[in-house]
Design an enzyme around this catalytic site. Structure first.
Site, PDB file in Angstrom:
ATOM      1  N   GLU A  39     -10.992  -9.417   3.401  1.00 41.33           N
ATOM      2  CA  GLU A  39      -9.714  -9.030   3.994  1.00 41.33           C
ATOM      3  C   GLU A  39      -9.984  -8.756   5.464  1.00 41.33           C
ATOM      4  O   GLU A  39     -10.770  -7.859   5.798  1.00 41.33           O
ATOM      5  CB  GLU A  39      -9.138  -7.788   3.310  1.00 41.33           C
ATOM      6  N   THR A  44      -8.215   3.742   8.425  1.00 44.52           N
ATOM      7  CA  THR A  44      -9.449   2.967   8.402  1.00 44.52           C
ATOM      8  C   THR A  44      -9.656   2.280   9.750  1.00 44.52           C
ATOM      9  O   THR A  44      -8.913   1.371  10.109  1.00 44.52           O
ATOM     10  CB  THR A  44      -9.389   1.917   7.275  1.00 44.52           C
ATOM     11  N   ASN A  49       0.855  -1.188   0.000  1.00 41.29           N
ATOM     12  CA  ASN A  49       0.000   0.000   0.000  1.00 41.29           C
ATOM     13  C   ASN A  49       0.897   1.246   0.000  1.00 41.29           C
ATOM     14  O   ASN A  49       1.694   1.440   0.923  1.00 41.29           O
ATOM     15  CB  ASN A  49      -0.906  -0.040   1.244  1.00 41.29           C
ATOM     16  N   GLU A  98      -8.664   0.446  -2.903  1.00 40.58           N
ATOM     17  CA  GLU A  98      -9.493   0.509  -1.699  1.00 40.58           C
ATOM     18  C   GLU A  98     -10.451   1.683  -1.857  1.00 40.58           C
ATOM     19  O   GLU A  98     -10.026   2.786  -2.222  1.00 40.58           O
ATOM     20  CB  GLU A  98      -8.624   0.712  -0.459  1.00 40.58           C
ATOM     21  N   HIS A 113       0.989   6.210   1.883  1.00 40.30           N
ATOM     22  CA  HIS A 113       1.745   7.144   2.722  1.00 40.30           C
ATOM     23  C   HIS A 113       2.911   7.804   2.006  1.00 40.30           C
ATOM     24  O   HIS A 113       3.474   8.780   2.511  1.00 40.30           O
ATOM     25  CB  HIS A 113       2.132   6.481   4.038  1.00 40.30           C
ATOM     26  N   HIS A 165      -3.625  -4.418   7.852  1.00 42.58           N
ATOM     27  CA  HIS A 165      -3.720  -3.258   8.741  1.00 42.58           C
ATOM     28  C   HIS A 165      -2.825  -3.424   9.963  1.00 42.58           C
ATOM     29  O   HIS A 165      -2.988  -4.347  10.745  1.00 42.58           O
ATOM     30  CB  HIS A 165      -5.143  -2.953   9.209  1.00 42.58           C
ATOM     31  N   ARG A 178      -7.008  12.864   0.780  1.00 41.86           N
ATOM     32  CA  ARG A 178      -5.935  13.366   1.659  1.00 41.86           C
ATOM     33  C   ARG A 178      -4.560  12.816   1.262  1.00 41.86           C
ATOM     34  O   ARG A 178      -3.552  13.399   1.599  1.00 41.86           O
ATOM     35  CB  ARG A 178      -6.232  13.051   3.119  1.00 41.86           C
ATOM     36  N   HIS A 238      -5.592   3.571  -1.634  1.00 39.94           N
ATOM     37  CA  HIS A 238      -6.920   3.962  -1.133  1.00 39.94           C
ATOM     38  C   HIS A 238      -7.222   5.379  -1.607  1.00 39.94           C
ATOM     39  O   HIS A 238      -6.564   6.332  -1.181  1.00 39.94           O
ATOM     40  CB  HIS A 238      -6.893   3.889   0.400  1.00 39.94           C
ATOM     41  N   ARG A 269      -9.301   8.085  -0.980  1.00 36.03           N
ATOM     42  CA  ARG A 269     -10.272   8.508   0.035  1.00 36.03           C
ATOM     43  C   ARG A 269     -11.155   9.615  -0.523  1.00 36.03           C
ATOM     44  O   ARG A 269     -10.749  10.365  -1.410  1.00 36.03           O
ATOM     45  CB  ARG A 269      -9.548   9.002   1.290  1.00 36.03           C
TER      46      ARG A 269
HETATM   47  N1  PXP Z   1      -5.899  -3.043   4.116  1.00 31.50           N
HETATM   48  C1  PXP Z   1      -6.835  -2.079   4.162  1.00 31.50           C
HETATM   49  C2  PXP Z   1      -8.210  -2.429   3.706  1.00 31.50           C
HETATM   50  C3  PXP Z   1      -6.531  -0.784   4.603  1.00 31.50           C
HETATM   51  O1  PXP Z   1      -7.490   0.161   4.642  1.00 31.50           O
HETATM   52  C4  PXP Z   1      -5.205  -0.492   4.965  1.00 31.50           C
HETATM   53  C5  PXP Z   1      -4.852   0.905   5.384  1.00 31.50           C
HETATM   54  O2  PXP Z   1      -5.039   1.771   4.320  1.00 31.50           O
HETATM   55  C6  PXP Z   1      -4.256  -1.517   4.890  1.00 31.50           C
HETATM   56  C7  PXP Z   1      -4.632  -2.785   4.483  1.00 31.50           C
HETATM   57  C8  PXP Z   1      -2.818  -1.281   5.235  1.00 31.50           C
HETATM   58  O3  PXP Z   1      -2.701  -0.941   6.564  1.00 31.50           O
HETATM   59  P1  PXP Z   1      -1.299  -0.395   7.084  1.00 31.50           P
HETATM   60  O4  PXP Z   1      -1.027   0.869   6.346  1.00 31.50           O
HETATM   61  O5  PXP Z   1      -1.525  -0.204   8.541  1.00 31.50           O
HETATM   62  O6  PXP Z   1      -0.282  -1.461   6.782  1.00 31.50           O
END
Ligand code: PXP
Length: 249
Positions: free
Chosen positions: A157, A107, A10, A76, A13, A196, A52, A46, A48
């Protein structure tokens, strides 16, 4: 039994850091390309509602990149008409439906599928008909798994945030909850992913659940990249996952 678990990286960030200065650096698309080069099986982003971090232009560029490199893009998205429209335009490999509140930092909690079937089922159906694989980001609970199967999702998930935030000594009950939900999901024909809050240790720990075939990890990998570089953080994650599943990395 050995199995190779997929890693979705992901890159939200990277966009968070870019947006802090409103410019173009660091570019999440460049990060996605580097992640794939370092062993990511797919890219997760994601979009959003408040944009952001990831922007509409990022999704366009990430779609092109993933198509060019023949890797899956996992979009996402909140369950809204706007997001459905965007997903149907881009037709990513997969869409993961997540809950979204503007005031949350990330999330928080899973999607409440149980009780909201009439709102969620048509979105699952529209995406499925467009050839998009649909994943639902849910808490590992029996009613949510049942509801996910009932609305026609292909994948669940499981939200591992609660597991990861507990002190290591207090994780056993949450692990059992994840394991039971994964077994139930598999029996109902759902593919099982998790994500997550995962880091090298917790990713390895949850892979003791045999039904999990994909992890989606962002914040930790991007944070680690500050110290070791993105390629190295992904390489180490792949290694931790391979060791946990008995696969040679
Ligand atoms: N899976 C989903 C559905 C999420 O919303 C997120 C966070 O955006 C993640 C995985 C990844 O989480 P993390 O950034 O804490 O590894």
């Amino acid at each position: 039994m050995t199995r190779r678990v997929r890693l979705g990286v992901n890159i939200d960030h990277v966009a968070t850091v870019r947006n802090a200065r409103g410019g173009v650096h660091p570019d999440p698309v460049r990060a996605a390309e580097e992640a794939i080069g370092a062993g990511a099986d797919g890219i997760t982003a994601h979009l959003r509602e408040d944009r952001r971090h990831i922007t509409d232009a990022d999704i366009t560029a990430l779609s092109e990149l993933c198509r060019r490199l023949d890797r899956p893009l996992n979009l996402e998205m909140a369950v809204t008409a706007e997001m459905l429209d965007i997903a149907l335009r881009h037709r990513p490999h997969a869409a993961c439906l997540v809950p979204e509140r503007r005031e949350e930092v990330t999330t928080e909690g899973g999607l409440a599928v149980a009780g909201n079937e009439p709102r969620i089922a048509p979105v699952v159906q529209a995406l499925s008909e467009a050839g998009v694989r649909v994943s639902l980001f849910i808490e590992p609970s029996e009613d949510q798994v049942e509801a996910a199967a009932a609305v026609g999702a292909h994948v669940v998930e499981f939200h591992t945030g609660r597991y990861c935030h507990l002190p290591a000594a207090e994780r056993a009950a949450e692990f059992d909850r994840l394991a039971a939900a994964a077994a139930q999901a598999s029996i109902l024909g759902l593919e099982v992913h998790a994500g997550h809050g995962l880091d090298y240790d917790t990713a390895a720990e949850v892979l003791a659940i045999p039904e999990i075939v994909e992890l989606n990890i962002g914040h930790f990998l991007i944070g680690e990249a500050v110290f070791v570089g993105l390629g190295a953080s992904i390489f180490r994650m792949r290694k931790a996952m391979a060791e946990a599943t008995g696969v040679r990395s």
